[in-house]
Design an enzyme around this catalytic site. Sequence first.
Site, short mmCIF file in Angstrom:
data_model
loop_
_atom_site.label_atom_id
_atom_site.label_comp_id
_atom_site.label_asym_id
_atom_site.label_seq_id
_atom_site.Cartn_x
_atom_site.Cartn_y
_atom_site.Cartn_z
CG HIS A 162 9.20 9.87 21.13
ND1 HIS A 162 8.82 9.11 22.21
CD2 HIS A 162 9.59 8.99 20.18
CE1 HIS A 162 8.98 7.83 21.94
NE2 HIS A 162 9.44 7.72 20.71
CG ASP A 189 6.33 5.40 20.69
OD1 ASP A 189 5.54 4.73 21.39
OD2 ASP A 189 7.49 5.04 20.45
CG HIS A 222 7.55 5.44 24.54
ND1 HIS A 222 8.35 5.91 25.55
CD2 HIS A 222 8.36 4.77 23.70
CE1 HIS A 222 9.60 5.56 25.32
NE2 HIS A 222 9.64 4.88 24.20
CG HIS A 452 9.14 0.54 17.60
ND1 HIS A 452 8.98 1.01 18.87
CD2 HIS A 452 9.72 -0.68 17.72
CE1 HIS A 452 9.42 0.11 19.74
NE2 HIS A 452 9.89 -0.93 19.06
CG ASP A 638 1.45 9.52 46.50
OD1 ASP A 638 2.63 9.44 46.10
OD2 ASP A 638 1.15 9.96 47.63
CD GLU A 687 15.20 13.37 52.46
OE1 GLU A 687 15.29 14.11 53.45
OE2 GLU A 687 14.15 12.78 52.16
#
Length: 699
Positions: A162, A189, A222, A452, A638, A687
């Site tokens: 991780h 992961d 992941h 996991h 994007d 925003e």
Amino acid sequence: FKAAVLIQQWYRRYVARLEMRRRCTWRIFQSIEYACEQDQIKLHNFFSYLMDHFTPSSSKERDFISRMFISGESFKEAELEKYCDYESMEVPDSYTGPRLSFPLLPDHATALLEAFKQKQQLHARYVLNLLHETRKHLKQLPNISHVSTCYSEEVTVCGDLHGQLDDLFLIFYKNGLPSPSKSYVFNGDFVDRGKQSLEILIVLFTFLLIYPKEVHLNRGNHEDHMVNLRYGFTKEVMQKYKVHGKKILKMIQNVFCWLPLATLIDQKVLIIHGGISDTTDLDMLEKIQRNKFISVLRGKKRKQSNRNVEIQEINGESKVEADPAGNEAALSLCPQPRPTQAPSMANKLEFSRWVRQTVQEQIEWCRRLVDISESEEEELTYSSVVSLTDLDGPCWTRQEEWKQILDILWSDPMPQEGCRVNTVRGGGCYFGPDVTGKILEKYHLQFLIRSHECKQEGYEFCHNRKVLTIFSASNYYEIGSNRGAYVKLGPDLVPHFVQYQANKTAHTLTMTQRQGFPVALISRVEESAFRALREKLFAHTSALISTFKAYDKDSTGRITLSNWATAVESVLHLGLPWRMLRPQLVRSTADGMLEYKSWLDDLAMEQRSQEHIQSSLLEVIYRNRSNLETIFRIIDRDHSGLISFEEFHQTWKLFSSHMNIELTDDGINDLVRSIDFNKDGNIDFNEFLEAFRLVKQSQ
């Protein structure tokens, strides 16, 4: 003697209290983590539902939706290489970081490790080149890697990392770098949550290319771009590579889907990331075209009409006869070509030309039947070769294949017998010791290794020592919360564990501090856990008030502490021992009653001291920020950090279609212009969040 007994009793009580605090803290962290994973899957189920029920009104909308939700899958081989063209990138003379040339050598890996220790960054050209070579290598690998202890003294298995590069450095320091005599299996992961996920990928991919027979990588849950949107990896890449980040992410998405699904050691030890289910079939897993599943969260179904045509044609049945009321149009769009009359065998040239033409027509018909265009042709991979050589075998649906992968990536063991849906995580299943026993017996295995799940000691046995969980990210929740571990297997396949804690704080303590370190550490971790829990409680203030009022029949503003515990669990669904946690969350009262409004005000005050926002708005933001950020990143396809007016326009049409809101194009344009506060023609996350707050405030 009496004094010794008293001291012993005191010490046992003291240790028991510490253990109780440690376990409660652990439950809090784990419950909050799994609740977050549930939210992630629910959010993507919602988007999948929208996609299933949204009918694009134009080819422009269809193209946008395709780009937005099927990112990565729409890129063909040639298009991907052209998009991620690393050869056109120039490395400036001012660049002082490591340089790679292919084929890679051990010195390149050493240089990378030293550079990352010095916080240097690898140039984007080399990153893309490395990903390109890694992808080429992975495509030739089977779905299940096979490792033998005959060729090396031992095999080292590592669990989740991780993004914690310090843990990987520590593993290499203690155990040695990968080499012809030292094999490694990294069980998924590698990314998310930590801050150096990309560096971990670069190091692992480098060693994979240098020692392809000694380094093995399994896919984890992941290694999925939809999960990366929420848990930080997408954001990390875009921050580190602002110019070429989009290309790097696109290549990584494609690399992830080519990672093998499992590893077998000596045909006796199965290594998978999550677990198994009562339907796990290793024969099916070995033959699945794993690259089809860019994201395991989206188990897209194959078009039923095509599926029926394909099966019935294979069985020699007529589509029209089998389904007279069905999709005759689907078949009429793709009629099977009828061969023309064969010419005389006397004219060999003409007969040869006729054979080639007939075969070509049949190939084109098959391509159209299974939605494969000529431009999509790729080189043969291991998976496709296996599929081609087993045409007479069983024909699985895409849904069945998807469930196989989902189960091995997302499942967890449980002490009870049987197999049931994993409602805690929201994906995969819980499997009991009987399920483990059947799988081991069916495939002649000794035990399973999986990852996991974070474990306090870094590893844990269950199911009568037939399932081993290994977790390699130490200090996962907080400094001191858990150890990391890896396991070494020799020819006898007896596991030997090495535990560690990559914690710089612990190494700088004085002797006096070290004596009280366990207590101080537990207090620190406990404080962090309860802070996270109070944030969770505050985020559900409105729901808690409604539930408390249901127990407060006389509107006194007070409820019993027992009712408080029941109400909190009914709202949060975390499965925590609230009565045991109550002293840390609620001030004790003489009459056993709680003034719930005052208690909620105290929670609000604690959160407002950190952020100066109106309490009701802050509550909503705390509850929804992760979902809002994930939605923002889904719309921002994007990964520019900005939502264009076009992206917002098409997404809003999707939402309004689902919610039956009549909104014209002009109305949507007015809405997007009102959210663009700085009038730069784009919407950034601040925003987006601000608009959400303003809407809530107006309500």
